[in-house]
Design a protein around this motif. Structure first.
Motif, short mmCIF file in Angstrom:
data_model
loop_
_atom_site.label_atom_id
_atom_site.label_comp_id
_atom_site.label_asym_id
_atom_site.label_seq_id
_atom_site.Cartn_x
_atom_site.Cartn_y
_atom_site.Cartn_z
N GLY A 1 77.12 101.02 3.85
CA GLY A 1 76.59 102.29 3.39
C GLY A 1 77.63 103.20 2.77
N GLY A 2 78.86 102.69 2.60
CA GLY A 2 79.90 103.48 1.96
C GLY A 2 80.71 104.34 2.90
N ASP A 3 80.44 104.29 4.22
CA ASP A 3 81.23 105.06 5.18
C ASP A 3 82.59 104.41 5.42
N VAL A 4 83.49 105.18 6.02
CA VAL A 4 84.81 104.68 6.39
C VAL A 4 85.13 105.18 7.80
N ALA A 5 85.70 104.29 8.63
CA ALA A 5 86.21 104.71 9.94
C ALA A 5 87.72 104.83 9.84
N ILE A 6 88.26 105.92 10.36
CA ILE A 6 89.70 106.13 10.34
C ILE A 6 90.17 106.47 11.75
N CYS A 7 91.28 105.89 12.14
CA CYS A 7 91.81 106.06 13.50
C CYS A 7 93.29 106.41 13.42
N PHE A 8 93.69 107.39 14.23
CA PHE A 8 95.09 107.79 14.36
C PHE A 8 95.55 107.36 15.76
N PHE A 9 96.49 106.46 15.82
CA PHE A 9 96.92 105.86 17.09
C PHE A 9 98.34 106.29 17.42
N ASN A 10 98.48 107.02 18.49
CA ASN A 10 99.77 107.53 18.93
C ASN A 10 100.42 106.52 19.88
N LYS A 11 101.41 105.79 19.40
CA LYS A 11 102.06 104.77 20.22
C LYS A 11 103.14 105.37 21.13
N SER A 12 103.46 106.64 20.95
CA SER A 12 104.57 107.25 21.69
C SER A 12 104.13 107.79 23.05
N ASN A 13 105.12 108.26 23.82
CA ASN A 13 104.87 108.84 25.14
C ASN A 13 104.74 110.36 25.10
N LYS A 14 104.62 110.92 23.90
CA LYS A 14 104.54 112.37 23.75
C LYS A 14 103.31 112.75 22.93
N ASN A 15 102.85 113.99 23.13
CA ASN A 15 101.77 114.51 22.28
C ASN A 15 102.23 114.55 20.83
N LYS A 16 101.30 114.22 19.92
CA LYS A 16 101.63 114.25 18.49
C LYS A 16 100.58 115.05 17.73
N GLU A 17 101.05 115.88 16.80
CA GLU A 17 100.16 116.63 15.92
C GLU A 17 100.10 115.90 14.58
N ILE A 18 98.89 115.71 14.06
CA ILE A 18 98.76 115.05 12.77
C ILE A 18 97.93 115.91 11.83
N GLU A 19 98.20 115.71 10.55
CA GLU A 19 97.40 116.35 9.50
C GLU A 19 97.24 115.32 8.39
N TYR A 20 95.99 115.08 8.01
CA TYR A 20 95.73 114.02 7.03
C TYR A 20 94.73 114.48 5.99
N GLU A 21 95.08 114.27 4.71
CA GLU A 21 94.19 114.62 3.59
C GLU A 21 93.24 113.46 3.32
N LEU A 22 91.95 113.68 3.48
CA LEU A 22 90.97 112.62 3.27
C LEU A 22 91.00 112.08 1.84
N ASN A 23 91.44 112.89 0.92
CA ASN A 23 91.51 112.45 -0.47
C ASN A 23 92.39 111.22 -0.64
N ASP A 24 93.34 111.04 0.30
CA ASP A 24 94.24 109.88 0.24
C ASP A 24 93.50 108.56 0.45
N LEU A 25 92.31 108.62 1.05
CA LEU A 25 91.54 107.39 1.29
C LEU A 25 91.12 106.72 -0.01
N LYS A 26 90.98 107.52 -1.06
CA LYS A 26 90.54 106.95 -2.35
C LYS A 26 91.59 106.03 -2.96
N GLU A 27 92.82 106.13 -2.51
CA GLU A 27 93.89 105.35 -3.10
C GLU A 27 93.88 103.89 -2.66
N ASP A 28 93.14 103.58 -1.60
CA ASP A 28 93.11 102.21 -1.09
C ASP A 28 91.83 101.50 -1.52
N ALA A 29 91.97 100.49 -2.36
CA ALA A 29 90.80 99.77 -2.90
C ALA A 29 89.98 99.09 -1.80
#
Length: 575
Positions: free
Chosen positions: A500-528
């Motif tokens: 249906g054209g949807d996308v699932a995106i996951c941010f996985f923190n491998k570290s032992n500390k809290n992490k803040e993330i910021e991600y521009e959804l527009n970047d998803l268009k760059e991956d065919a």
């Protein structure tokens, strides 16, 4: 000085051993240089492009439970039935978990009087068919286990060499999932003896046709050689390790089964030399017995179906590497399962129950490259453990294999350890999320019965395992697993396209500390691979908090060993 003498001595001994091996191999009619191509052993050299895919089983990753992670070798029919009932009573069956899979130690150390596998006569006294009927009555499916070896991993009877019989047994019981392990495996030999000739006859008659070396058409290095101690004085050599082939065209007056008697020169070998007869595209396997070679020549027989008119016969041994051997053996069982379920359905005049076939050779032979030709799913690594480092290791190994998955062809990073060991609630949540993102089978490995308790831990585990939004990600019909599309420090960014054209995106923190993330959804268009036409004003659904928002940027705080996962949808929110 002593060290130098020692090194020279070792080199001399190695050279002597190599020359001895080289000359003895050549004397046996084998190409020594071809035998040296067996490295690396995990690389398959057989061209499987013309082979058909395995057609049975589920198209989507299976969901269910397996006995191994928690109960190991201590299982019985009462435990299995209680687990199946708990699967229903906890609501897990309603969430999609349908398979109850018996792992190793379900069966007796004795095959029955007909050579068939049977359930342990003390632990499963009612028999596996009765157990399967009881499980089916609950709306669930029963799975079973064996090994592609002489014994299973727990040293019980296994299926190597008994593929057709065991497949028929499983089909007759109503089994719908089959895990095929790799313990006690015996690699098929790349060696082939010198073939003197093949005589062909109708059953009950004397030889009517003889395939001699001078009538063969050779390809590759295969050729006719002189052999003093054979009655005819010559034979076909250099069929070993994919070195070459010898082909014949035979014309017959009528269809039927014919007796092939293969006359050959004995090899002094502890392992069974091997050859394939390709007759009109059907492969017949020949395992020559090990020999002490008291006499120079011997013969083996088999029956072969041939057609009226022209028949094409090829002598070959395509086994070069360990992966070639594994492919032949796992595919042999796959074809046996396909034939068995179809034959049993016809015999019983019932609907066929295809068997979902799990190849479990631990990723040793890169099964993702050939598994679709043999079965439905393939293990990508060795066994999982209920330890965080094990989960992360398997995730790292499996994630890059996304290109090999498709409907009916599934990367399998092993069973879930959610609820086992000392994993924290956040680690359990991440483990489940990553498996869903990788389009992995969701096979529970915990004690389902304990989830009937109303304690806090049980409720947390159930809430993870029954997350319908993540299950929908795992079960998406495209079966396109996530790929890594970026990283922010110790945070992996992985995404997968959905129907249906949807996308699932996951941010996985491998570290032992809290992490803040910021991600521009527009970047998803760059991956065919993700195939997103636009991202502005998309609906963003947090699959753990159930929050829905409409922004072009995702900002989040991720706990140690934690995840944030979202479904990005353009169809449910228009500009």
């Amino acid at each position: 000085m002593i060290f130098l003498i020692l090194v020279i001595t070792i080199i001399v001994i190695a050279l002597v051993l190599f020359v001895t091996w080289f000359l003895s191999t050549k004397a046996d009619g084998n190409c020594p240089l071809c035998a040296m191509k067996a490295f690396p052993p995990s690389k398959m050299t057989i061209d499987s492009s013309k082979d058909k895919d395995y057609v049975g089983g589920e198209k989507l990753p299976i969901m269910g439970w397996s006995s191994w992670n928690t109960f190991r070798n201590h299982i019985d029919e009462g435990l299995i039935l209680d687990t199946a009932k708990a699967m229903v009573d906890t609501g897990l069956a309603g969430a999609g978990y349908k398979y109850i899979n018996l792992d190793d130690c379900w069966h007796s150390s004795m095959r029955d009087e007909n050579g068939m596998l049977r359930g342990d006569m003390e632990s499963f006294p009612s028999g596996i068919r009765a157990l399967c009927n009881d499980v089916n009555t609950l709306g669930l499916k029963l799975g079973i286990y064996s090994s592609n070896g002489t014994l299973t991993c727990e040293d019980l009877p296994a299926s190597l060499g008994n593929e057709e019989l065991d497949a028929k047994t499983f089909a007759s019981w109503g089994i719908e999932f089959f895990k095929y392990d790799y313990c006690h495996n015996q690699k098929i030999s790349g060696k082939t003896p010198i073939i003197e000739y093949i005589s062909i006859s109708s059953k009950g008659e004397r030889e009517s046709l003889r395939l001699t070396p001078d009538k063969a058409k050779f390809t590759g290095r295969a050729k006719t050689v002189k052999v003093k101690d054979l009655p005819t004085g010559k034979g076909i050599a250099f069929l070993n390790h994919g070195a070459g082939k010898a082909s014949y065209v035979v014309n017959l007056a009528q269809d039927g089964e014919y007796v092939f008697t293969v006359h050959y020169k004995k090899m002094a070998s502890k392992k069974k030399p091997y050859m394939q007869l390709d007759v009109n595209g059907k492969i017949y396997e020949i395992f020559f017995p090990p020999s002490v070679a008291f006499t120079p020549d011997a013969r083996v027989q088999l029956t072969v179906k041939m057609n009226a008119g022209e028949n094409n016969i090829t002598l070959q041994n395509p086994v070069v590497t360990r992966a070639d051997s594994a492919y032949i053996q796992y595919r042999r069982m796959g074809k046996a399962l396909e034939n068995a379920t179809a034959s049993w359905a016809m015999f019983e005049n019932t609907e066929e129950k295809p068997i979902t076939y799990s190849i479990c050779e631990w990723g040793t032979n890169h099964p993702w490259k050939w598994g679709a030709k043999a079965g439905n799913m393939w293990r990508t690594t060795h066994d999982i453990m209920a330890k965080w480092w094990s989960i992360v290791h398997i995730y790292k190994r499996t994630l890059p294999l996304y290109e090999y998955a498709s409907p009916s062809h599934i990367n399998d990073p092993d069973m879930l350890e959610v609820g086992n060991g000392k994993l924290t609630p956040e680690e359990n949540k991440s483990h489940f999320t990553l498996w869903c993102m990788m389009a992995a089978p969701l096979v529970l490995g915990n004690d389902i019965r304990t989830l009937l308790n109303e304690d806090k831990k049980s409720q947390i585990i159930l809430s993870i395992l029954k997350n319908k939004e993540l299950i929908a990600i795992d079960q998406d019909p495209l079966v396109k697993p996530a790929k890594k599309i970026g990283r922010q420090g110790n945070v992996d960014i992985i995404a997968r396209p959905l129907s249906g054209g949807d996308v699932a995106i996951c941010f996985f923190n491998k570290s032992n500390k809290n992490k803040e993330i910021e991600y521009e959804l527009n970047d998803l268009k760059e991956d065919a691979y993700l195939n997103m036409s636009r991202t502005n004003s998309a609906e963003v659904h947090d699959l753990w908090t159930d929050e829905i928002f409409h922004r072009d940027t995702i900002k989040a705080s991720i706990k140690p060993h934690g995840v944030k996962v979202y479904r990005i949808s353009l169809n449910s929110y228009e500009i």
